[in-house]
Scaffold this motif. Sequence first.
Motif, PDB file in Angstrom:
ATOM      1  N   PHE A  72      30.040 -24.118   5.316  1.00  0.00           N
ATOM      2  CA  PHE A  72      30.647 -22.830   5.634  1.00  0.00           C
ATOM      3  C   PHE A  72      30.290 -21.807   4.561  1.00  0.00           C
ATOM      4  N   SER A  73      30.143 -20.583   4.982  1.00  0.00           N
ATOM      5  CA  SER A  73      30.038 -19.469   4.051  1.00  0.00           C
ATOM      6  C   SER A  73      30.813 -18.313   4.660  1.00  0.00           C
ATOM      7  N   ALA A  74      30.750 -17.151   4.036  1.00  0.00           N
ATOM      8  CA  ALA A  74      31.558 -16.028   4.544  1.00  0.00           C
ATOM      9  C   ALA A  74      30.886 -14.710   4.206  1.00  0.00           C
ATOM     10  N   PHE A  75      31.239 -13.697   4.976  1.00  0.00           N
ATOM     11  CA  PHE A  75      30.828 -12.341   4.603  1.00  0.00           C
ATOM     12  C   PHE A  75      32.055 -11.449   4.615  1.00  0.00           C
ATOM     13  N   ILE A  76      31.994 -10.398   3.809  1.00  0.00           N
ATOM     14  CA  ILE A  76      33.106  -9.451   3.710  1.00  0.00           C
ATOM     15  C   ILE A  76      32.554  -8.053   3.982  1.00  0.00           C
ATOM     16  N   PRO A  77      32.891  -7.464   5.123  1.00  0.00           N
ATOM     17  CA  PRO A  77      32.423  -6.102   5.385  1.00  0.00           C
ATOM     18  C   PRO A  77      33.122  -5.110   4.461  1.00  0.00           C
ATOM     19  N   GLY A  78      32.376  -4.141   3.999  1.00  0.00           N
ATOM     20  CA  GLY A  78      32.978  -3.088   3.192  1.00  0.00           C
ATOM     21  C   GLY A  78      33.686  -2.079   4.072  1.00  0.00           C
ATOM     22  N   TRP A  79      34.500  -1.255   3.418  1.00  0.00           N
ATOM     23  CA  TRP A  79      35.230  -0.214   4.138  1.00  0.00           C
ATOM     24  C   TRP A  79      34.342   1.030   4.269  1.00  0.00           C
ATOM     25  N   GLY A  80      34.504   1.754   5.375  1.00  0.00           N
ATOM     26  CA  GLY A  80      33.855   3.057   5.543  1.00  0.00           C
ATOM     27  C   GLY A  80      32.343   2.941   5.507  1.00  0.00           C
ATOM     28  N   ARG A  81      31.694   3.891   4.879  1.00  0.00           N
ATOM     29  CA  ARG A  81      30.257   3.806   4.654  1.00  0.00           C
ATOM     30  C   ARG A  81      30.009   3.935   3.158  1.00  0.00           C
ATOM     31  N   LYS A  82      28.805   3.553   2.766  1.00  0.00           N
ATOM     32  CA  LYS A  82      28.537   3.466   1.324  1.00  0.00           C
ATOM     33  C   LYS A  82      28.777   4.798   0.611  1.00  0.00           C
ATOM     34  N   GLY A  83      28.441   5.902   1.240  1.00  0.00           N
ATOM     35  CA  GLY A  83      28.626   7.201   0.596  1.00  0.00           C
ATOM     36  C   GLY A  83      30.086   7.536   0.334  1.00  0.00           C
ATOM     37  N   MET A  84      30.989   6.861   1.067  1.00  0.00           N
ATOM     38  CA  MET A  84      32.418   7.123   0.879  1.00  0.00           C
ATOM     39  C   MET A  84      33.018   6.204  -0.180  1.00  0.00           C
ATOM     40  N   SER A  85      32.501   4.995  -0.258  1.00  0.00           N
ATOM     41  CA  SER A  85      32.969   4.060  -1.288  1.00  0.00           C
ATOM     42  C   SER A  85      31.899   3.007  -1.497  1.00  0.00           C
ATOM     43  N   GLU A  86      31.598   2.732  -2.749  1.00  0.00           N
ATOM     44  CA  GLU A  86      30.669   1.648  -3.022  1.00  0.00           C
ATOM     45  C   GLU A  86      31.198   0.809  -4.174  1.00  0.00           C
ATOM     46  N   SER A  87      30.673  -0.416  -4.256  1.00  0.00           N
ATOM     47  CA  SER A  87      31.141  -1.332  -5.294  1.00  0.00           C
ATOM     48  C   SER A  87      30.768  -0.792  -6.674  1.00  0.00           C
ATOM     49  N   VAL A  88      31.645  -1.027  -7.627  1.00  0.00           N
ATOM     50  CA  VAL A  88      31.427  -0.565  -9.006  1.00  0.00           C
ATOM     51  C   VAL A  88      31.681  -1.746  -9.945  1.00  0.00           C
ATOM     52  N   THR A  89      30.742  -1.960 -10.873  1.00  0.00           N
ATOM     53  CA  THR A  89      30.867  -3.041 -11.847  1.00  0.00           C
ATOM     54  C   THR A  89      31.054  -2.453 -13.244  1.00  0.00           C
ATOM     55  N   LYS A  90      32.069  -2.918 -13.944  1.00  0.00           N
ATOM     56  CA  LYS A  90      32.294  -2.437 -15.313  1.00  0.00           C
ATOM     57  C   LYS A  90      32.497  -3.616 -16.258  1.00  0.00           C
TER      58      LYS A  90
END
Lengths: 357, 95
Positions: free
Chosen positions: A324-342
């Motif tokens: 088994f594996s999984a995927f997680i859809p993001g919310w909205g579209r990338k221009g509205m929110s994108e992942s951020v790494t700090k």
Amino acid sequence: MSTKDLQSTRYEVTNGLEAIEFYYSKGWTDGLPVLPPTESTIRAMLDVAGLEPGDEIIFIEHRRVSVTAEKVAINSVMAGCRPVDMPIIVTALEAMGDSRWGYHGPATSTGGSAVFLLVNGPMARELGINCGDNLFGPGWRANATIGRAVRLVMRHVIGTLPGGLDRSTLGHGGKYTFCIAENEEESPWPPVHVERGFRPEQNTVTVFAALAPHQFYNQLSNSAEGVLTTACAHMRFSAGVGMQPQYVLVIAGEHMRVIAKDGWSKEDIKRFCFEHTQSSYEELKRINVKPGKITEEDETRMQPLVPSPEDFIVVAAGSRAGAFSAFIPGWGRKGMSESVTKEIRRPWSTLQRRSNR
Amino acid sequence: MKKFEVFDPTTEAKEQALAFAPRPESLHNLRIGLVENTKFNSDRLLLKIAAILEGEYGAKSHIIRSKHSSSVPAHEEIISEFVANCDVVIAGIGD
């Protein structure tokens, strides 16, 4: 050691049970019991992170709200966190204050996203953040409480209240907590933070506005292409279709080994998924994902699921056993929110040993 | 029984004065600004509202401008243009 006075209003209670009921009566809970925050437990949180109570962690422009270290510490105690968890929580909030993540949209939208937290680096192992069995399920204090603390800060400090400034139509279980680590020890691939330019020994947290995870199975294929063909079939018409958000693809043990056996890199996975999750405008219009009448050219005009191959964030995690594996859809579209790494800063490293006792 | 203290986890609002822009008594001869939030049909709805305000309430004209996305505030160019050229502004289209 933090020296400044705590500014929050104090209430007197006679015992822990009374305190829990008091917080319920005030609406200061996500529905589960909270731990009563006392001066000593709040101070312990602040001290590990090297913060004073009045230090501003983020300022949420849309709400005109300043999120102070004191309020983060209080909510982290309430969530059940240990002091050593505090720097992760602070860093996650900093990332959520980044304009690329864009607090207002994912926090408020009827689309109902949660804050998915991915912790990378040695700290994930030191703090016992689960990256294996029952990945998205219960059983690990760090996973259960770090994500919960972030959520309680959103609720109590920033006013992200269901029916108020959290307008989620449905929401999902990840809105209680949604925090995992990557299985860096067993993964054949560079971890997400290294892909994003950090060194392996650095610790990072990635925030991602996330819809619910979707599991898929493939117990038949013994090839990378076979497993990922299944993944793409599930993803192609999933929650983000037509909007072009980012997607997280969580590849668990058996699938990880099958894909690695064929010598596929994360880049290969991303490229394959990008190519095999595209849909024609004709189909998108026919199923009412895109507006407008279907034209002749719509049959050959394709829209990718995500803007670019890099917008599949591939994470090695989950149990060793099970196809088994999984995927997680993001919310909205990338221009509205994108992942951020700090990067999680460690001014608190010398104090960590003390609070770990 | 010995009591102990617990703490308020919420933002404790400090008092502040908010000033609303004065409301016009009539829309007669006023210029309307429409903030379109990019959601499907929001432009059509706003333009219908503008037509009603012009046809039935005597508004003089309207302009419509789109935000970058529905989840961000109107950007500076829109605000400057509306400040310079509009008397009243309509925003706030939801789902």
